[in-house]
Structures are given as structure tokens and as C-alpha cells.
Scaffold this active site. Structure first.
Site, PDB file in Angstrom:
ATOM      1  N   GLU A   1       4.198 -10.693  -6.237  1.00  0.00           N
ATOM      2  CA  GLU A   1       3.174 -11.206  -7.337  1.00  0.00           C
ATOM      3  C   GLU A   1       3.512 -10.410  -8.917  1.00  0.00           C
ATOM      4  O   GLU A   1       3.182 -10.823  -9.376  1.00  0.00           O
ATOM      5  CB  GLU A   1       1.977 -10.228  -6.276  1.00  0.00           C
TER       6      GLU A   1
ATOM      7  N   HIS B   1       7.628  -7.399  -3.465  1.00  0.00           N
ATOM      8  CA  HIS B   1       6.545  -8.421  -4.179  1.00  0.00           C
ATOM      9  C   HIS B   1       6.603  -9.702  -4.724  1.00  0.00           C
ATOM     10  O   HIS B   1       7.035  -9.144  -5.631  1.00  0.00           O
ATOM     11  CB  HIS B   1       5.414  -7.299  -4.697  1.00  0.00           C
TER      12      HIS B   1
ATOM     13  N   GLY C   1       0.882  -0.819   0.221  1.00  0.00           N
ATOM     14  CA  GLY C   1       0.041   0.071  -0.043  1.00  0.00           C
ATOM     15  C   GLY C   1       0.670   1.829   0.037  1.00  0.00           C
ATOM     16  O   GLY C   1       1.918   1.304   0.218  1.00  0.00           O
TER      17      GLY C   1
ATOM     18  N   CYS D   1       5.346  -6.022   1.284  1.00  0.00           N
ATOM     19  CA  CYS D   1       6.004  -4.738   1.873  1.00  0.00           C
ATOM     20  C   CYS D   1       5.299  -3.658   2.752  1.00  0.00           C
ATOM     21  O   CYS D   1       5.286  -4.251   4.067  1.00  0.00           O
ATOM     22  CB  CYS D   1       5.933  -4.033   0.836  1.00  0.00           C
ATOM     23  N   TYR D   2       4.271  -2.787   2.177  1.00  0.00           N
ATOM     24  CA  TYR D   2       3.890  -2.256   3.291  1.00  0.00           C
ATOM     25  C   TYR D   2       2.884  -3.406   4.361  1.00  0.00           C
ATOM     26  O   TYR D   2       2.263  -3.101   5.208  1.00  0.00           O
ATOM     27  CB  TYR D   2       1.886  -1.198   2.715  1.00  0.00           C
TER      28      TYR D   2
ATOM     29  N   LYS E   1     -11.128 -12.847 -16.543  1.00  0.00           N
ATOM     30  CA  LYS E   1     -11.378 -12.838 -18.062  1.00  0.00           C
ATOM     31  C   LYS E   1     -10.780 -14.193 -18.469  1.00  0.00           C
ATOM     32  O   LYS E   1     -11.134 -15.248 -19.452  1.00  0.00           O
ATOM     33  CB  LYS E   1     -10.343 -11.620 -18.896  1.00  0.00           C
TER      34      LYS E   1
ATOM     35  N   ASP F   1     -17.996 -12.887 -22.780  1.00  0.00           N
ATOM     36  CA  ASP F   1     -18.388 -13.334 -21.618  1.00  0.00           C
ATOM     37  C   ASP F   1     -19.904 -13.381 -21.280  1.00  0.00           C
ATOM     38  O   ASP F   1     -20.384 -14.144 -20.798  1.00  0.00           O
ATOM     39  CB  ASP F   1     -17.849 -11.313 -20.899  1.00  0.00           C
TER      40      ASP F   1
END
Ligand code: XMP
Length: 519
Positions: free
Chosen positions: A178, A176, A58, A85-86, A375, A233
Site C-alpha cells: 500500500e 507493504h 501491525g 506483514c503482521y 477528502k 466539506d
């Protein structure tokens, strides 16, 4: 309340990359949800019943009074926690460590973490080369870890890059995992969820069965209407709902006369003939093209089409007796509540999928069976439902259709030429096996005639632009690097096969500064 799947909770402290944490976990067949920290109270935690929790990064500083905090109960539920992180800093601060700002230890970008003496289970598979590349983005840093924690990895700017209290299963990293720039980050998540006891039960087969049950429970013996656009979709939503309730579903396909060659027939054949789904083909091309006559401003085009679309849909839907529900192909990224720092602790919810407030206007309740999916998960569900790959992999197509690929005034003549040129371009791309490498490809017909020579005669016809881009999400894009041979062959084919075009250009603008569409 019991939940069918093991659930992981991601508490969002406002990082730009929180969604990527969810992506990495979903790739591991783990069900997770992102919720903003403001919403995660003790009661919320009890109801959600997570098997593990992740604190996201964050932009705030834990040293600032009033900065975001997780609820205390998170630490006493007995579930594993991973702080990023944060998320690491707030964990340290809350558990008795210390975080400081500045002192020249900010780290942004690539860094290398080296291990300390002790091994840590969530780092299995790491440090094969003695160090691990990670991506850092922090101004503050932990200057004293909380009691019970130990250090398992350090970087030049973060002496506490990897920390853990193994007895409580609390893990906290400064970087991070990710993002792509932490190449083995997914392995860290995999180790974490395995240690937390997840079995990877989030499969599309299980999701489909669950979703069908939920649709039946929600709809009962009511009737559902679903707007079909021909895109992935709405198609997947319609087929799923049809599996659940069969004839209680009617689809409405509004044909605005701005579709590509043969597109309307393909949609009708697929749904009505192959799937036996009740389908109203609302051919309203005269209405739309009439309203667009003389319109050349892109925004006016969009507004005209959008408004008519709602009117037409409503007209047909009103004729369906007993319709109580409206199905929409809303996806998870559309419903994730985002942390808003600009307006204090408020929470913004995107609602652009709620087309023109249709459900309220018509007094319909919403059925949104894809609300929990990203998606690519919708595509996987489509495969599970037996949709052919050629359909699932289709390029996105904008709601206003060819109207925004025909800069300037739209005429039937120009639309006819555009359809033919576009079909040749797509045929070329498919023949060369490039379709799946490209995010979107199309032709735009330009509002300019140019002089050419064919045989012994002079021509004075339209010019067109080919557009093909690569992209991950349509937000940024780059032009596709076709070979000169491919471009030459395609231009020759279009000019020879499409009467009305005598010049072809290739658009090599990236986004930004351009956009994907021409209008
Ligand atoms: P741009 O042109 O903004 O397009 O770079 C990004 C993506 O959005 C699609 N697009 C639209 N889709 N209604 C839609 O449903 C629209 O008005 C619209 N405008 C652009 C575009 O095709 C691309 O995938």
C-alpha cells in the site's frame, strides 16, 4: 441485511499505514471499511458480509502470548484473504505455520523480491525486470509456511515474501504493497480484488444516489440545520442534503469578521443565489472583533472564537422552527476507530468534529452524509453535484480565520491591510498557474513596523510574510519553491498596491519544525 455495494473488510492490527490500504482500494472503486481487530467477531463478520478480507500490518509480535488475532470464522467463510506483514504472520500462525522473532532477519525499508518458478494470478504485471521493489518493515519473520501454502516470491530477508494457498484464495505477503515505496503495489491490490469478484461498483454517481436515499429515510419530514464555513466539506454536505430534502434544510453561515476579501459575499451568492438554499448570513463581526480586542495570545484567540462561534450558532439555530437534525461534514478519517496499544485492548474514537458538543446541548440528531468518504472522494462528489472546480480545489482555511494570520493584537486596520495583501498574493499565484500545486498560501501581517523609502518620502509601515506550502494532509509541509522572479514581482505588487505595507518576506520554514499557520 443486504448491502448495496460489494464490501471489503480491512481488519486493522494497528499498522501506521492501514489507511493507505483503504485509499488504494477506493482508487479502484472498491468499497471497503477499516475495523479494529478487537471489534471483528464472528457475528460482526456475518453482518458485514465481506466479499474479501485484508489483514493489515501491525506493531505486535504474533510470538507474544495474547497478541492480536483475527476471528477463526474469517478462514471458513470461503472469501479470499490477503495478509500483509503482521497480517501474513498471523495468518501463518493461525493456519499451522511458524513465526519467529529475531535471528538477524529483520528488514526495514526498500527490498527487492524475486519470483519463484510458479506463476500466481495476483502477481500479474509484476517482475517485468526480473524483480520487484517493495517496502519491508518487519522484525519477526515466517520460518515455516502453513500447510497448503506455496512460496511465490523471496527477498534476502524474507524467504517467504509472497505466499499463497491458491485453492482457498489465501494470499500473504511480508511487505507493504500500500505504500509508495512499493511502486507496483496498487497492481497487486487490483489483481486481488478482481480475483475476489469485485466489479468496482463504488462510483460517486452511485454514492450520491444512495446518500440521497439515506438522508430522506433518516430525516423524513424533519428539518435540518447545517453550519456553513465556506470550506469544501460543509459545502458539499449542504448541497447533497439540499438535493435530498430541498427546503427542509437551512444553512447558517457565521461570519466572524475574520474572513478573506469578498469571502462572505462569495458564500452567500453561491448558496443563496445559485443553489437557492435557505441561508442565514449571521454577520457577527462586531461581536467577535469586540471580544478579541486586546487579545494577543494565540490559544486565547482560538478559545474566544470557538466559544463565541458555538453561542452564535446556537442562537440562530434556536430561531429555526422545528429543527431536529444538525448536519456535519465529518469525513471517514475522523471516524475510523484506531487500534490503541497503549491502553490495552481499548478503542479510541476521534470526535473532534463534534464541535463543542453542540448536538447534545441542543438535543439535535446528527446527519453526516460524508462519513464514509476520504477528502478526495468529497471533491469527486462535489463535482458530481455540479460544484465548479474552482470551488472544489480551494485551499483549506482555518476556523479562526485571519485571527491566526495576524500575530499579536488584532485590529480592524491590520485586518484590512492583511485582506488586501492576501488577495494580491493569491492573484499572483493564480496568474502564474500555481494555485493547484500549492496546499495553502496566505499572507501573515507581522506585528512590527519597519522603515522604508517611497518616492522622496520615508515610510514607517507594517512588514508582512508570505507563506505557501506543499503538503498531502497538512500534517507535514514544505515551503513552495517559487522563483526569485515570482517573489520579486509579488513583493513589488504588494508594496505598491497595499497601503500600510512596506516590506515583504518569504517564510521558508518547513513543518516540522514550524507549523503552517503563524499562530
Ligand atoms: P498548522 O498551523 O497546525 O495547520 O500546521 C495545519 C492545518 O490546519 C489548519 N488549522 C486550523 N484549522 N482550526 C481549524 O479549523 C484551527 O484552529 C486551525 N489551526 C490550523 C491550517 O490552516 C492547516 O491547514
Amino acid at each position: 441485511m443486504t448491502h448495496t455495494h460489494d464490501r471489503l473488510l480491512i481488519i486493522d492490527f494497528g499498522s501506521q499505514v492501514t489507511q493507505l490500504i483503504a485509499r488504494r482500494l477506493r482508487e479502484l472503486s472498491i468499497y471497503c471499511e477499516i475495523h479494529p481487530y478487537q471489534k471483528v467477531t464472528d457475528a460482526f463478520l456475518a453482518e458485514f458480509a465481506p466479499k474479501a478480507i485484508i489483514f493489515s500490518g501491525g506493531p505486535d509480535s504474533v510470538t507474544r502470548e495474547g497478541s492480536p488475532r483475527p476471528p477463526k470464522a474469517a478462514f471458513t467463510m470461503g472469501v479470499p484473504i490477503l495478509g500483509i506483514c503482521y497480517g501474513q504472520q498471523v495468518m501463518m500462525q493461525e493456519l499451522g505455520g511458524l513465526v519467529e522473532s529475531g535471528h538477524g532477519t529483520a528488514e526495514f525499508g526498500r527490498a527487492f523480491v524475486t519470483p519463484t518458478e510458479t506463476e500466481l494470478s495476483i502477481l500479474e504485471g509484476w517482475f517485468a525486470e526480473g524483480r520487484e521493489q517493495v517496502w519491508m518493515s518487519h522484525g519477526d519473520h515466517v520460518s515455516r509456511i502453513a500447510p497448503g501454502f506455496e512460496v511465490y516470491g523471496t527477498s534476502p530477508g524474507a524467504p517467504f515474501a509472497i505466499t499463497a494457498d491458491v485453492s482457498r484464495h489465501f494470499y500473504a505477503v511480508q511487505f507493504h504493497p500500500e505504500v509508495h515505496h512499493t511502486p507496483r503495489g496498487a497492481k497487486l491490490y487490483e489483481n486481488f480484488v478482481r480475483l475476489a469478484g469485485f466489479t468496482g461498483d463504488w462510483t460517486m454517481g452511485a454514492y450520491k444516489d444512495d446518500a440521497i436515499e439515506k438522508i430522506r429515510a433518516q430525516v423524513g419530514d424533519g428539518h435540518v440545520i447545517c453550519g456553513l464555513s465556506g470550506g469544501v466539506d460543509s459545502s458539499v454536505a449542504a448541497i447533497l442534503i439540499h438535493e435530498a430534502i430541498g427546503d427542509q434544510l437551512t444553512c447558517v453561515f457565521v461570519d466572524h469578521g475574520l474572513l478573506r476579501q469578498n469571502e462572505a459575499e462569495q458564500v452567500v451568492t453561491m448558496f443563496r443565489d445559485n443553489y437557492n438554499i435557505k441561508l442565514i448570513h449571521a454577520d457577527e463581526s462586531e461581536l467577535f472583533l469586540g471580544a478579541l480586542e486586546g487579545v494577543s495570545d494565540p490559544e486565547v484567540k482560538r478559545k474566544t472564537i470557538g466559544k463565541l462561534f458555538i453561542d452564535v450558532f446556537q442562537k440562530y439555530a434556536n430561531e429555526i422552527e422545528g429543527a431536529e437534525f444538525l448536519a456535519q461534514g465529518t469525513l471517514y478519517p475522523d471516524v475510523i476507530e484506531s487500534v490503541s496499544f497503549s491502553g490495552g485492548p481499548s478503542v479510541t474514537i476521534k470526535s473532534h468534529h463534534n464541535v463543542g458538543g453542540l448536538p447534545e446541548k441542543m438535543g439535535l440528531k446528527l446527519v453526516e452524509p460524508l462519513r464514509e468518504l476520504f477528502k478526495d472522494e468529497v471533491r469527486a462528489l462535489g463535482r458530481e453535484l455540479g460544484l465548479p472546480d474552482s470551488f472544489i480545489g480551494r485551499h483549506p482555511f482555518p476556523g479562526p480565520g485571519l485571527a491566526i494570520r495576524c500575530p499579536g493584537e488584532i485590529t480592524r486596520e491590520k485586518l484590512g491591510i492583511l485582506r488586501k495583501a492576501d488577495a494580491v498574493f493569491i492573484d499572483q499565484i493564480r496568474k502564474h498557474g500555481l494555485y493547484d500545486e500549492i496546499w495553502q498560501a496566505f499572507v501573515a501581517i507581522l506585528p512590527v513596523r519597519t522603515v522604508g523609502v517611497m518616492g522622496d518620502g520615508r515610510t514607517y509601515d507594517f512588514a508582512c510574510a508570505l507563506r505557501a506550502v506543499t503538503s498531502v494532509d497538512g500534517m507535514t509541509a514544505d515551503y513552495y519553491p517559487f522563483t526569485h522572479e515570482f517573489l520579486g514581482e509579488t513583493a513589488t505588487r504588494i508594496i505598491n498596491e497595499v497601503k500600510g505595507i512596506n516590506r515583504c518576506t518569504y517564510d521558508i520554514t518547513s513543518k516540522p519544525p514550524g507549523t503552517i499557520e503563524w499562530e
